[in-house]
Scaffold this active site. Sequence first.
Site, PDB file in Angstrom:
ATOM      1  N   CYS A 114       3.514   5.058   9.640  1.00 37.36           N
ATOM      2  CA  CYS A 114       3.456   5.622   8.855  1.00 37.36           C
ATOM      3  C   CYS A 114       4.052   5.987   7.637  1.00 37.36           C
ATOM      4  CB  CYS A 114       1.536   6.513   9.088  1.00 37.36           C
ATOM      5  SG  CYS A 114       1.068   7.078   6.804  1.00 37.36           S
ATOM      6  N   HIS A 170      -5.921   0.926   9.045  1.00 41.93           N
ATOM      7  CA  HIS A 170      -4.872   2.022   8.902  1.00 41.93           C
ATOM      8  C   HIS A 170      -5.303   2.352   7.289  1.00 41.93           C
ATOM      9  CE1 HIS A 170      -1.134   4.580   9.744  1.00 41.93           C
ATOM     10  NE2 HIS A 170      -1.268   4.080   8.389  1.00 41.93           N
ATOM     11  N   GLU A 171      -5.579   0.718   6.703  1.00 39.86           N
ATOM     12  CA  GLU A 171      -5.731   1.281   5.383  1.00 39.86           C
ATOM     13  C   GLU A 171      -6.569   2.525   4.719  1.00 39.86           C
ATOM     14  OE1 GLU A 171      -1.715   2.109   4.789  1.00 39.86           O
ATOM     15  OE2 GLU A 171      -1.168   0.663   5.406  1.00 39.86           O
ATOM     16  N   HIS A 229      -6.974   5.588   5.014  1.00 40.14           N
ATOM     17  CA  HIS A 229      -6.357   5.932   4.605  1.00 40.14           C
ATOM     18  C   HIS A 229      -6.952   6.887   3.074  1.00 40.14           C
ATOM     19  CE1 HIS A 229      -1.661   7.470   4.891  1.00 40.14           C
ATOM     20  NE2 HIS A 229      -1.437   6.112   5.764  1.00 40.14           N
TER      21      HIS A 229
HETATM   22 ZN   LIG Z   1      -0.131   4.858   6.168  1.00 46.46          ZN
END
Ligand SMILES: [Zn+2]
Length: 165
Positions: free
Chosen positions: A88, A130-131, A134
Amino acid sequence: MELVKYPDPFLKKPTVEVADFGDELAQNAQEMLELMYGCKGIGLAGPQAGLDKSLVIINPSGKQEDELVLVNPQVVDFSGKDTFEEGCLSFPGIYSKIVRPSRISCIARTLDGREVSFDCNGLVARIVLHEADHLKGVLLVDRMSPAQRKAHQRELRRLRKEYNG
Ligand SMILES: [Zn+2]
């Protein structure tokens, strides 16, 4: 626009859905792309760029035709399981094996507000998941097992020290 790194509390703040699909949003996405390419990343979410918006950019290959901008992305279905060593940009130097679904179905909007839906797998699915994390304030460190966090405690401490100056 600067990269927001762990443990900046801004990364933990859930984003707001985008309702205004105007020039400012396009400008945000353009600046995020520049930031991501400058860091040699393959994905970036709004909070990492200091933006309180559900905006994600992805490019698994770095080739222009693979560039993907997703506004208000939502993972609506998933299946399978895959383990992959994930990094990341907000956790420089840290990589950890994370288990995630291997196939996903998503809906999102384009920069001009059109709704799109798509299925993906492999690296693209990994990046979208993953995003999407976030956007909810969920970070790589939150996805680690206690043993993984322990194994990375020295690097995590280094990042906290860098952040505090
Ligand atoms: Zn990330």
